[in-house]
Design a protein around this motif. Sequence first.
Motif, PDB file in Angstrom:
ATOM      1  N   ASP A 113      12.129   0.402   3.522  1.00 26.52           N
ATOM      2  CA  ASP A 113      13.304   0.696   4.347  1.00 26.52           C
ATOM      3  C   ASP A 113      14.490   0.932   3.425  1.00 26.52           C
ATOM      4  O   ASP A 113      15.029   0.018   2.826  1.00 26.52           O
ATOM      5  CB  ASP A 113      13.595  -0.470   5.302  1.00 26.52           C
ATOM      6  N   ALA A 116      19.450   3.738   6.847  1.00 27.17           N
ATOM      7  CA  ALA A 116      19.387   4.741   7.908  1.00 27.17           C
ATOM      8  C   ALA A 116      19.282   6.146   7.335  1.00 27.17           C
ATOM      9  O   ALA A 116      19.859   6.461   6.292  1.00 27.17           O
ATOM     10  CB  ALA A 116      20.628   4.635   8.792  1.00 27.17           C
ATOM     11  N   GLU A 118      20.460   9.781   7.443  1.00 22.60           N
ATOM     12  CA  GLU A 118      21.741  10.361   7.845  1.00 22.60           C
ATOM     13  C   GLU A 118      21.599  11.854   8.105  1.00 22.60           C
ATOM     14  O   GLU A 118      21.078  12.595   7.269  1.00 22.60           O
ATOM     15  CB  GLU A 118      22.792  10.126   6.754  1.00 22.60           C
ATOM     16  N   GLU A 138      15.023  10.264  16.951  1.00 16.45           N
ATOM     17  CA  GLU A 138      14.631   9.196  17.871  1.00 16.45           C
ATOM     18  C   GLU A 138      13.121   9.216  18.104  1.00 16.45           C
ATOM     19  O   GLU A 138      12.473   8.164  18.138  1.00 16.45           O
ATOM     20  CB  GLU A 138      15.373   9.369  19.194  1.00 16.45           C
ATOM     21  N   THR A 142      12.332   5.897  15.303  1.00 19.57           N
ATOM     22  CA  THR A 142      12.498   4.618  16.002  1.00 19.57           C
ATOM     23  C   THR A 142      11.165   3.885  16.155  1.00 19.57           C
ATOM     24  O   THR A 142      11.092   2.658  15.970  1.00 19.57           O
ATOM     25  CB  THR A 142      13.143   4.842  17.375  1.00 19.57           C
ATOM     26  N   LYS A 146      12.550   2.564  11.913  1.00 18.80           N
ATOM     27  CA  LYS A 146      13.549   3.127  11.004  1.00 18.80           C
ATOM     28  C   LYS A 146      14.797   3.531  11.785  1.00 18.80           C
ATOM     29  O   LYS A 146      14.731   3.889  12.957  1.00 18.80           O
ATOM     30  CB  LYS A 146      12.973   4.332  10.253  1.00 18.80           C
ATOM     31  N   ARG A 147      15.935   3.481  11.098  1.00 16.73           N
ATOM     32  CA  ARG A 147      17.224   3.762  11.736  1.00 16.73           C
ATOM     33  C   ARG A 147      17.716   5.156  11.349  1.00 16.73           C
ATOM     34  O   ARG A 147      17.285   5.728  10.353  1.00 16.73           O
ATOM     35  CB  ARG A 147      18.251   2.711  11.318  1.00 16.73           C
ATOM     36  N   TYR A 148      18.629   5.655  12.158  1.00 16.77           N
ATOM     37  CA  TYR A 148      19.224   6.967  11.854  1.00 16.77           C
ATOM     38  C   TYR A 148      20.632   7.033  12.427  1.00 16.77           C
ATOM     39  O   TYR A 148      21.011   6.243  13.317  1.00 16.77           O
ATOM     40  CB  TYR A 148      18.364   8.102  12.428  1.00 16.77           C
ATOM     41  N   ALA A 149      21.405   7.980  11.933  1.00 21.21           N
ATOM     42  CA  ALA A 149      22.748   8.241  12.445  1.00 21.21           C
ATOM     43  C   ALA A 149      23.029   9.734  12.309  1.00 21.21           C
ATOM     44  O   ALA A 149      22.621  10.364  11.326  1.00 21.21           O
ATOM     45  CB  ALA A 149      23.797   7.439  11.667  1.00 21.21           C
ATOM     46  N   THR A 199      21.274   5.892  24.427  1.00 24.76           N
ATOM     47  CA  THR A 199      20.715   5.632  23.096  1.00 24.76           C
ATOM     48  C   THR A 199      21.144   6.703  22.102  1.00 24.76           C
ATOM     49  O   THR A 199      21.598   6.404  20.984  1.00 24.76           O
ATOM     50  CB  THR A 199      19.180   5.583  23.160  1.00 24.76           C
ATOM     51  N   ARG A 203      23.996   6.765  18.753  1.00 24.85           N
ATOM     52  CA  ARG A 203      23.582   7.144  17.398  1.00 24.85           C
ATOM     53  C   ARG A 203      24.391   8.304  16.842  1.00 24.85           C
ATOM     54  O   ARG A 203      24.268   8.631  15.657  1.00 24.85           O
ATOM     55  CB  ARG A 203      22.097   7.522  17.398  1.00 24.85           C
TER      56      ARG A 203
END
Length: 296
Positions: A113, A116, A118, A138, A142, A146-149, A199, A203
């Motif tokens: 990890d 996020a 990007e 997403e 997800t 894992k994260r995202y923006a 959601t 984000r």
Amino acid sequence: MNHQLRTGLSTVPEMDDTQFVRWQGLLEERTGMCLAPQRRSFLQTSLGLRMREVGCDSYQEYYDRIVNGASGAIEWSTLVDRLTVQETRFFRDPDAFAFVEQFVQQKAAESGDDGALEFWSVGCSSGEEAYSLAMVAERHLTAQGKRYAVTGTDISTIVLRKARAGRYQPRALDWVTDEYRQLGFKDLQPGSPVQVSDTLRQRCCFSQVNILNLANCPLQSQHVIYCQNVLIYFRRWRRREILNVLAERLAPGGILVIGLGEMVDWQHPLLEQVHSSRVSAFVRKQSNSTGETTRR
């Protein structure tokens, strides 16, 4: 003779060559956009309708109002919204989004990890492009924890307000697959406006950025920079300047996606071009332990 042109909304004065060049120069100086002579009627109508709203009788009178004082700066902000808003839609370029989706799938499969992922939508207009990137993220990130923006930037405050609201007419979903409709929107009712899911809205963030001032934009280490249908409005030398800045904002291994034909002869030492007849994209080279760039 003071000719006038009639539109469906009002009568606007005809713009002569001197006034067109003056307004063309002001638009390029302040936004970087080069308005082709073929778009004189668009400029004439946009200016003429706004002049009618504020009570100006001539292009010169309105020009003087725009360039003088604090009130001129406020009026310019209103006008630029009308002159720079471009057409967009969800998943506008299927080939480009398929390329992004493949990249995201690879990232989702990587172990560890690293924070996020990007995404940056440059010239995001009313938000469809940014939310399309968010739907791809997403779907694939997800589920893997894992994260995202996603950040969308544009010069127009009006379209940014629409982007933040995330509310669109039903026809906006014409290019969206059923899977992404269910993933990205809520309360879908036939014939009713559609709302981007909470959601995705959480984000995504949207910010006003003049592309001429990209060097001052705080975004760094982006994994995906999506800049389609933006460069075509600028002169070639300025396109290179914009792309050079964007290249430096990519994270190692990140991708830059532009429109086909927008810049066919540009190269950058940090980037490796993706060889494809369907997508115009670049990958930022990885750095080795000595800080030198290496091929991906």
